[in-house]
Design an enzyme around this catalytic site. Structure first.
Site: not given
Ligand code: LLP
Length: 409
Positions: A271, A308, A338-339
């Site tokens: 991602g 984040r 307001c946090e």
């Molecule tokens: N595959 C699965 C099954 C996942 O759960 C995730 C992310 C990805 C792929 C992709 O991961 P990436 O390449 O984006 O690191 N919100 C958090 C990250 C949580 C990711 C959850 N799962 C942040 O903003 O750091």
């Protein structure tokens, strides 16, 4: 974001000030060129193997981003029926979409399988249900928990023994028992270690665990090593060395395929790697408060738009694009919610003045998709810049959007 000869920041020639003038502040802006470049980087690092990229679209589900991914030959990894629908609306066939749920109602899995998507089954009860429901008639994949701890912080580690995700590799005998009992056609093994993983070592470790488990399955076509590559959050930041990772993983994967006796596909589902650096959150300074303890910079945004920093303590680099050459000062950059929504503490920035534009880097992943309407605030508009042209790809919300689901108006 680049700088021109006169030291002014721009995205493909468009200044943040101009973008905000046209589309208003706050504003999410994505650079399509960066996304293309990241896809190319991953493809070239793994050119020695049969690679498939499955974009983990939880990072950013804007339909225009999904369409761009599709044009680039990138398929999708989704975690909900909603994300699957977004994928279909962006032109994906369900066979190009993998559903990687986490403890969801089995009805959602049924919906995905019946629609033609491949599902990563993540618990023994779900695997048993799949066997009872489909037997050998539908293919599936299994999400293994390799019991490896890696990731940028505890909240984004997903493969250690205490993590809720997947079926522990220690339960391999139970997995095989169910698979054999129902003659389930397991075409892939999956795992996702976590997010912000810089070094090659954890990736190699989980790959070996998966290759080892894979020997026990006869119908495999896919090994899916998840996402989690570390991107750069600040100048000089350490990142995953993709070339090195590509050569090391490819070498082991080829050896595994030889031992397995047939060629398999290698999947990754990043991602952040694909979209984080493409995105900017442009905000406007509402007021500068020179408090005896701190200089506070308030902006027209908050944890409702980019959570984040508050949720994970994540560092987002901030540029004062309106005064790039100003004298440096120390600031706490805070939101209007307001946090206590502190984006950055004691951050050195070129002098900040009311109405200056502050640009948050790395806002392409988990920015807008984790946003909310807290304090009855509207989500910002989103703009995609491609070939020097900016297009509105999602409009700013209005009060009507907030009221649409309320009864008794
Ligand atoms: N595959 C699965 C099954 C996942 O759960 C995730 C992310 C990805 C792929 C992709 O991961 P990436 O390449 O984006 O690191 N919100 C958090 C990250 C949580 C990711 C959850 N799962 C942040 O903003 O750091």
């Amino acid at each position: 974001m680049q700088r021109n000869e006169s030291n002014q920041y721009h995205i493909q020639g468009l200044s943040p000030e101009k973008l905000v003038q046209e589309f208003e502040s706050p504003l999410y802006v994505y650079d399509a060129g960066t996304i293309r470049q990241k896809v190319g980087e991953l493809q070239s690092a793994f050119q020695a193997v049969d690679l498939k990229i499955k974009y983990a679209c939880k990072a950013n589900t804007n339909l225009s981003i999904l369409r761009l991914m599709r044009e680039l030959g990138v398929e999708l990894d989704v975690v909900s029926p909603g994300e699957m629908q977004m994928g279909v609306l962006a032109g994906y066939t369900t066979s190009q979409i993998t559903f990687t749920p986490s403890g969801v109602p089995f009805s959602e899995v049924k919906q995905a399988v019946d629609a033609g998507a491949i599902v990563n089954l993540d618990s023994l009860p779900l695997l048993e249900w799949f066997g009872q429901t489909y037997g050998a008639t539908k293919p599936c994949m299994i999400r293994i928990k390799p019991n490896v701890a890696a990731g940028g912080n505890e909240k984004i580690m997903t493969a250690h023994a205490d993590s809720k995700f997947g079926i522990s590799v220690l339960l391999l005998d139970s997995i095989l028992d169910i698979v054999n009992r129902y003659d389930i056609k397991v075409i892939g093994l999956h795992q996702h270690t976590g997010s912000d993983i810089k070094d090659a070592a954890p990736f190699l470790k989980v790959a070996d665990i998966l290759f080892d488990a894979a020997k026990h399955f006869k119908d495999l076509q896919i090994i899916d090593l998840g996402g989690g590559f570390k991107v750069s959050y600040k100048p000089g930041d350490g990142i995953t060395d993709m070339k090195l990772l590509g050569s090391k993983i490819s070498e082991r994967f080829q050896k595994f395929c030889q031992a397995y006796g047939k060629p398999l596909q290698l999947w990754f589902e990043p991602g952040k790697f694909l979209v984080s650096e493409s995105g900017y959150l442009l905000t406007t300074v509402t007021v500068v408060k020179e408090d005896p303890a701190r200089n506070f910079v308030h902006i027209d945004s908050g944890l409702n738009h980019l959570i984040r920093p508050m949720m994970y303590g994540s560092y987002h680099h901030i540029l004062n694009t309106s005064n790039p050459s100003g004298p440096e000062k120390h600031y706490n950059v805070v939101g209007y919610i307001c946090e206590t929504d502190t984006f950055a503490s004691d951050r050195v920035l070129p002098e900040v003045r009311q109405n200056d534009i502050l640009a948050f880097m790395n806002a392409g992943a988990y920015g807008i998709t984790m946003s909310s309407n807290y304090n009855a605030r509207f989500r910002p508009a989103e703009v995609l810049v491609d070939h020097g042209q900016a297009s509105l790809i999602k409009r700013r919300e209005t009060l009507e959007d907030l009221l649409r689901t309320q009864m008794g108006l």
